[in-house]
Scaffold this active site. Structure first.
Site, PDB file in Angstrom:
ATOM      1  N   GLY A 270       0.819  -1.194   0.000  1.00 60.17           N
ATOM      2  CA  GLY A 270       0.000   0.000   0.000  1.00 60.17           C
ATOM      3  C   GLY A 270       0.856   1.247   0.000  1.00 60.17           C
ATOM      4  N   VAL A 271       0.203   2.394  -0.144  1.00 61.90           N
ATOM      5  CA  VAL A 271       0.911   3.667  -0.226  1.00 61.90           C
ATOM      6  C   VAL A 271       1.087   4.246   1.170  1.00 61.90           C
ATOM      7  CG1 VAL A 271       0.809   6.018  -1.141  1.00 61.90           C
ATOM      8  CG2 VAL A 271      -0.010   4.099  -2.523  1.00 61.90           C
ATOM      9  N   GLY A 272       2.268   4.829   1.440  1.00 64.41           N
ATOM     10  CA  GLY A 272       2.449   5.513   2.708  1.00 64.41           C
ATOM     11  C   GLY A 272       3.828   5.310   3.299  1.00 64.41           C
ATOM     12  N   ASN A 273       4.025   5.951   4.448  1.00 63.02           N
ATOM     13  CA  ASN A 273       5.330   5.967   5.074  1.00 63.02           C
ATOM     14  C   ASN A 273       5.731   4.595   5.605  1.00 63.02           C
ATOM     15  OD1 ASN A 273       7.463   7.794   5.556  1.00 63.02           O
ATOM     16  ND2 ASN A 273       7.051   7.716   7.746  1.00 63.02           N
ATOM     17  N   VAL A 274       4.787   3.883   6.233  1.00 64.62           N
ATOM     18  CA  VAL A 274       5.123   2.555   6.754  1.00 64.62           C
ATOM     19  C   VAL A 274       5.450   1.609   5.606  1.00 64.62           C
ATOM     20  CG1 VAL A 274       4.274   0.585   8.063  1.00 64.62           C
ATOM     21  CG2 VAL A 274       3.709   2.898   8.821  1.00 64.62           C
ATOM     22  N   GLU A 295      -0.282  -2.148  -7.112  1.00 65.72           N
ATOM     23  CA  GLU A 295      -1.064  -1.159  -7.854  1.00 65.72           C
ATOM     24  C   GLU A 295      -0.363   0.188  -7.962  1.00 65.72           C
ATOM     25  OE1 GLU A 295      -4.717  -1.145  -5.707  1.00 65.72           O
ATOM     26  OE2 GLU A 295      -4.006   0.306  -4.232  1.00 65.72           O
ATOM     27  N   ASN A 385     -10.431   7.792   2.979  1.00 60.57           N
ATOM     28  CA  ASN A 385     -10.143   7.772   1.546  1.00 60.57           C
ATOM     29  C   ASN A 385     -11.050   6.764   0.839  1.00 60.57           C
ATOM     30  OD1 ASN A 385      -7.982   9.653   1.768  1.00 60.57           O
ATOM     31  ND2 ASN A 385      -6.622   8.016   2.422  1.00 60.57           N
ATOM     32  N   GLY A 389      -7.428  -0.798  -3.345  1.00 59.13           N
ATOM     33  CA  GLY A 389      -7.168  -2.159  -3.778  1.00 59.13           C
ATOM     34  C   GLY A 389      -6.854  -3.115  -2.647  1.00 59.13           C
ATOM     35  N   LYS A 409      -3.111  10.213  17.078  1.00 63.40           N
ATOM     36  CA  LYS A 409      -3.519  11.454  17.766  1.00 63.40           C
ATOM     37  C   LYS A 409      -2.770  11.621  19.094  1.00 63.40           C
ATOM     38  CE  LYS A 409      -6.732  13.048  14.931  1.00 63.40           C
ATOM     39  NZ  LYS A 409      -6.622  14.371  14.269  1.00 63.40           N
TER      40      LYS A 409
END
Length: 505
Positions: A270-274, A295, A385, A389, A409
């Site tokens: 997936g997309v992101g920092n992790v 993807e 969001n 996928g 948070k």
């Protein structure tokens, strides 16, 4: 090379017009399918021109709105501009624009969130109604009228095939050397005429290099020279690196047990920092000759290709930072035979994912103690969001992993809760959960054993006693002991946050 040189078909060259003239071809009430997947390959001039025209219409009392379909999220010149103009009545299938998000959550915009692999077949089946206009960004137009795709494929094939009219943006910013990276498969069909997709390796090419387009459907072409805009990735933090470390150790264990080799299986991220931290962790790992079937190609996958760790990455789009985009253009000849861009109905196709045996790694908003995952909603009601996928890969992967920090948070939200406020992925589909606290391998475990492992390994110390207390009381007071749950308290943590701005008891 000048943009006009990229339109090699003489008939289509006569269709060149301004963005304003092309935008005027879209009417109120039209459903418009636009290219774009992440901040890549989306039209940039027409949406802004259309937004301006719709704002003027609104001032004149005309409630002008359109339905908007894309591949996934897009850039600010598309989703942002149209959302700001209050131009969108209905949106699918995925969105990350903050203005759109607020309008959706205020009930001012209808939004249909669905698995990305389902979009194209459902459009063909007619469930969403007629597609009036397709607006597609391309790198060039060949003499036979076929189209050289840009930095994403997404649903472009379906939009072009199904739309009554097509408008093209020929963008000179895209490097013409990309031609040949794309693999457009035209062998899909609806039941009962479906046939197997002929792919057995992540780097198989099964289609053609260009998109087919009937030149007589094209009503306008806009010439542009505008860059893609992807959100920058923040520097990798210690939490992300720790999560990545846990996952690397797990994969090494799988190799030791003989369930994987050091080549692993095709990776989906997936997309992101992790996600980028996990990919960075692979650079210093013993794994080699890797493949990706995913993807979105992010910076981390390009790093692996550069290092020789990854042989090929197959996806439907790029999701590169500005720095990585520059590197991609500088080394495009090197990347050309190592990267394949496909339509998202193929990149996310369950049949192919299951056959290849992917290792899926996706983020989450929260997980509950039994392994249900919420990927889309904050406090059960506010869309973040969309599912994207993640569902396509999770249910069909050889290994399905979800990763997240254990708190959010500044510690007022626990990622591990008694019960998720919205379920996108059920316990039967989720195999591995990882936070910076540790990893829970849930395969083969009953609900009670899953709960014990997730609480012990994945929850934050600030919330572990609360989770243990809830679980022990649930075992004593639940209707049944297979999945011990207290309905009156299952969502009490979310209610506490809404009332007190913290989940802490």
């Amino acid at each position: 090379m000048a943009t006009t040189d990229r339109i090699q078909n003489s008939y289509l060259r006569s269709k060149v017009m301004s963005a304003d003239d092309a935008a005027s071809l879209i009417k109120s009430g039209d459903t418009v399918g636009m290219s774009g997947f992440t901040g890549s390959g989306y039209p940039k001039a027409l949406p802004q021109a259309l937004a301006g025209q719709i704002e003027a219409a609104h001032k004149a009392g005309d409630p002008f709105k359109i339905g908007l379909w894309t591949g996934a999220s897009t850039g600010p010149e598309l989703d942002g501009a149209l959302a700001k103009a209050d131009a969108i009545k209905y949106r699918l299938p995925y969105n990350s624009d903050p203005i759109e998000r607020e309008k959706i959550n205020r009930g001012e915009m209808e939004y249909f969130d669905l698995h990305l692999s389902h979009v194209a077949p459902m459009v063909w089946e007619g469930f969403f109604g007629n597609l009036d206009v397709a607006v597609i960004e391309v790198t060039g137009v060949k003499e036979d009228g076929s189209l050289i795709p840009a930095t994403s494929i997404g649903n472009n094939k379906t939009w072009i095939d199904c739309a009554d009219k097509v408008i093209l943006e020929v963008n000179d910013w895209h490097d013409e050397r990309m031609e040949g990276m794309h693999d457009i498969y035209y062998g899909t069909a609806l039941p009962p005429n479906r046939v197997p997709i002929p792919m057995v390796h992540a780097n198989d090419r099964i289609g053609q290099r260009t998109l087919r387009c009937d030149p007589h459907k094209v009503v306008g072409i806009i010439k542009t020279d505008l860059p893609d805009k992807n959100a920058p990735f923040p520097p990798l933090d210690d939490v992300s690196k720790t999560i990545a470390g846990h996952l690397m150790e797990f994969l090494k264990w799988e190799v030791q047990k003989g369930r994987l080799t050091n080549k692993l299986l095709p990776l989906q991220s997936g997309v992101g920092n992790v996600a980028n931290a996990v990919l960075a962790g692979l650079r210093d790992s013993p794994f080699h000759d890797l493949m990706a079937y995913t993807e979105v190609i992010q910076d981390g996958m390009m790093d692996l290709i550069d290092d020789g760790k990854m042989l090929c990455a197959s996806s439907t789009a790029f999701g590169m930072s500005d720095k990585a985009a520059i590197r991609f253009r500088e080394k495009l000849d090197f990347y050309r035979d190592k990267i394949i861009l496909r339509p998202q109905e193929i990149s996310n196709h369950p049949e192919v994912i299951r056959r290849l045996g992917t290792i899926s790694m996706n983020g989450m908003i929260e997980a509950d103690i039994f392994g249900n995952i919420n990927s889309t909603h904050v406090m059960g009601s506010r869309i973040m969001n969309g599912i994207g996928g993640s569902g396509d890969f999770t249910r069909n992967a050889y290994l399905s992993c979800f990763v997240s920090p254990s708190i959010a948070k500044k510690g007022d939200i626990s990622t591990i809760v008694p019960h998720v406020s919205h379920a996108d992925h059920i316990t039967q589909d989720v195999q591995v959960i990882v936070t910076e606290q540790g990893l829970a391998d849930l395969r083969g475990l009953s609900p009670k054993r899953r709960a014990e492992l997730i609480i012990a390994n994945c929850s934050h110390p600030d919330y572990k006693p609360q989770l243990e207390d809830y679980y022990e009381r649930a075992k004593k007071n639940a209707l049944g002991l297979h999945t011990p749950m207290l309905p009156s308290e299952a969502l009490s943590w979310h209610q506490r946050f809404l009332e007190k701005k913290t989940m802490r008891a």
